[in-house]
Design an enzyme around this catalytic site. Sequence first.
Site: not given
Length: 592
Positions: A2, A587
Amino acid sequence: MCGIFCFSSNEEINSNTGVNGLKKLEYRGYDSFGAFQINNNKENLTKEIGEVEKFSFPEEIKTKYFLSHTRWATHGKVTKENSHPHLSNDSNIIIVHNGIIENFQELKDSLVYKGYKFKSQTDTEVISNLIQEELTTQNNFLQATNKVCKKITGRYSFVAFNVKTKEMIGVRNGSPLIVGKKGNSIFISSDAPAFFDITNTVSYIDDGQIAYINQKLNQNCIFYKLNSLEEIYKKEIKLEIENQKIHKKNFKHYMLKEIMEQKHTIKRAIETNKEAITKLANLINKKKKVYFIGCGTSAFVGQSSKYIFHDIANLKTDFEISSEFKSIQNFIDKDTIVIGLSQSGETIDTIEALEIAKSKGATTACIVNNENSTMFRICDTAIPVKAGTEIAVASTKSTTSKMAILILTAYSCINKQKIGFNELIRNQALINDMLNPGFEEHIIKIAKKFFHHKHMFVIGKGYNFTVALEGALKIKELSYINTQAFQAGELKHGSIALIEKGTPVIAIAPNDCNQNDVLTSAHEIKSRGGVIIGLSENKSEVFDEFIKVPNCKEGNLMAYTIPLQIFSYHLANFNKFNPDKPRNLAKSVTVK
Ligand code: M6R
């Protein structure tokens, strides 16, 4: 995982400034997003499923207080209810959170027992309600938040906002959090580039620290130690933002742009790092045990080090997947060097492994692309990969740059850095030639023939087995085709049973000491109906499809990785999947 982007300001700021900051954090997860703000004295909560990329507020909306979040789901499905921010039952405490609260269930149970209602399945919602509960016995938001941090366990960072008092608090305890400052406007984010359009003046919050902002007292940001609440001084740093502005240029996707940048990134990786590489080589030579660690693609680079150091320097090195490092920690001591490989420098499994290594007295080093990252700051020695920001979720250019750095390190271990350097420069030229439009066109034609398959295999031998592993990961993560990598000689011991008529098998067969073995395996597969896509310098009769790759000797590790990146990129395109943002991924993996 997050991404968190928040601000507290003494003057109104356009809310889309916050949204634009959040957009820069999508690499940390893109399942859903949300924001909380106060406009004209009214609280406003927004939650949406999917990517924040196309979202904006109406232009006239402004706010002094903004908390936002882009989510990679860990606890609870991808729903609006589970999206952040999460509010306390009295709607006074607002939380955005990154990381995991490990003991959330027992804390939740005790709050439910006291009558608290939960709207989500997340671990986050316990934080807002625990702070509300603390505030029933005291008025001090900072102390209440600090007390809650003593109760929660895990690795996390969060930002808490008190709607009544307008105080904002950022806590870091295992996940990154950075403060940016411009006048009396304070920004708190998971990563600095999120506020680079506004400021490059930053202070890093370290683990076990709090940033406290109270605009009402006209105070700037004050930093405290968690638990003791002792005030601490934090240095303000001016970050270099020149090359942080990223564009796709004329490419359809970041991934293709980043693949093509490998025409020059390998050279940059070694040219700028000669001294740092010499230092690392000296450390390796001094130590009895050398461990490389990493996750995902970085793990395969780590695994290849076994062959690189064997072939070039006749040195024994070990490799361990970061998340498994704890299980071999008894072998780690002061005679060990542990080298973390990472694009982001924020992968929590690798950070934890490096911390274990440190606690055992080992020397730590890292080869990392993101120079503002946690790994870069915690390791004894850090080598920057210098590939430039990588936006696409799938690692490409940073991978081959890390390989180049390892190859040069191996040469440096035997005092042959110059020879290694010249060899890598020759490799760069060959890779530059290979990456011509005709090469990509040829791979597109092959991808078109195979994109509908449900299963694929990749075989290699020696260091090319790690190329096979990386190729299989790329195909899986981008096109969702179930792809497995095998050592060429191993398939016949069982897994060859999976080969049936038409099964595509990619054979990594450079002209080296393993070529004959790989071609023999390819024949065995073909006899059972498999279709062989051969990557080699010369066409073999066993290949049904052929991708010509130049001979880069040890640099074949890089040269053979690149066509598989291009192949998987186009498999995704033909399957109509977004190669820049594959499903379920992020990522930067900052949770365990
Ligand atoms: O940032 P890191 O290199 O530490 O990340 C490790 C993996 O999460 C990463 O390589 C992942 O496997 C990518 N999706 C690979 O393309």
